[in-house]
Design a protein around this motif. Sequence first.
Motif, short mmCIF file in Angstrom:
data_model
loop_
_atom_site.label_atom_id
_atom_site.label_comp_id
_atom_site.label_asym_id
_atom_site.label_seq_id
_atom_site.Cartn_x
_atom_site.Cartn_y
_atom_site.Cartn_z
N ILE A 291 0.85 -1.18 0.00
CA ILE A 291 0.00 0.00 0.00
C ILE A 291 0.89 1.24 0.00
CG2 ILE A 291 -1.70 1.34 1.31
CD1 ILE A 291 -2.77 -1.33 2.38
N TYR B 10 -1.16 -0.61 -4.17
CA TYR B 10 -2.51 -0.09 -3.97
C TYR B 10 -2.33 1.31 -3.41
CZ TYR B 10 -7.46 0.15 -3.07
OH TYR B 10 -8.78 0.51 -3.11
N ARG C 176 0.68 5.21 0.47
CA ARG C 176 -0.16 6.29 0.95
C ARG C 176 0.60 7.59 0.80
NH1 ARG C 176 -0.15 6.00 6.05
NH2 ARG C 176 -2.10 7.07 6.46
N ASN D 114 -3.43 5.06 -2.00
CA ASN D 114 -4.37 5.96 -1.32
C ASN D 114 -3.71 7.34 -1.35
OD1 ASN D 114 -4.90 3.32 0.78
ND2 ASN D 114 -6.65 4.32 -0.13
N GLU E 247 -7.82 6.43 -5.20
CA GLU E 247 -7.36 5.14 -4.70
C GLU E 247 -7.62 4.04 -5.70
OE1 GLU E 247 -9.08 3.42 -1.23
OE2 GLU E 247 -11.09 3.36 -2.06
N LEU F 284 -9.77 12.11 -2.68
CA LEU F 284 -9.01 10.89 -2.47
C LEU F 284 -8.98 10.12 -3.77
CD1 LEU F 284 -7.62 8.92 -0.41
CD2 LEU F 284 -9.85 7.78 -0.27
N TYR G 21 -13.90 11.88 -4.85
CA TYR G 21 -13.38 10.52 -4.94
C TYR G 21 -13.03 10.17 -6.38
CZ TYR G 21 -13.02 5.49 -4.21
OH TYR G 21 -12.56 4.20 -4.14
#
Length: 158
Positions: A10, A89, A12, A91, A77, A75, A155
Amino acid sequence: MSHLSRTLPIKRAAHVYLVQDAHLLLVEERMDDGSIFYGLPGGKAHAGETLGDAAVRQVLYETGLTVTDLAFVSLLEGELLTGTRNECYANFGRFTAQFSGELSPSDPEVVGLKWVPMAQVEALVRYGPPPEVEERNPLIWVPTRDFVRGTPRAYYPI
């Protein structure tokens, strides 16, 4: 054959739209191929760090500015760079903020800072090699494109 589940690392990150007199602050960084990349101030979150805290820390490091009153904008994602060694992945949070201080980056990768008129921001975005660099992925710039056009969404699924 059944599809096997897989675990992706992940990634971020948080970036901040710093706006003054209809200009957006962009960071100039030199890429490995020698080209200049224009990006938003911000960057990766550390383990256990919120996106908001990452935004404050990274903006200070990259610009010298202290940001307060973060306001969430969007955001982004989803799976990014699938099929490359950097697949993850993602974010990615985007914020606006109040800011104070003088422009004085301490990040050695930052070669300049530029207040860019909103209408000129999109012209500075370059896509292209190397494709495995997420900053060169057009999807990453969609939220910024919408922000400078005054039509941000909350989003953005990848």
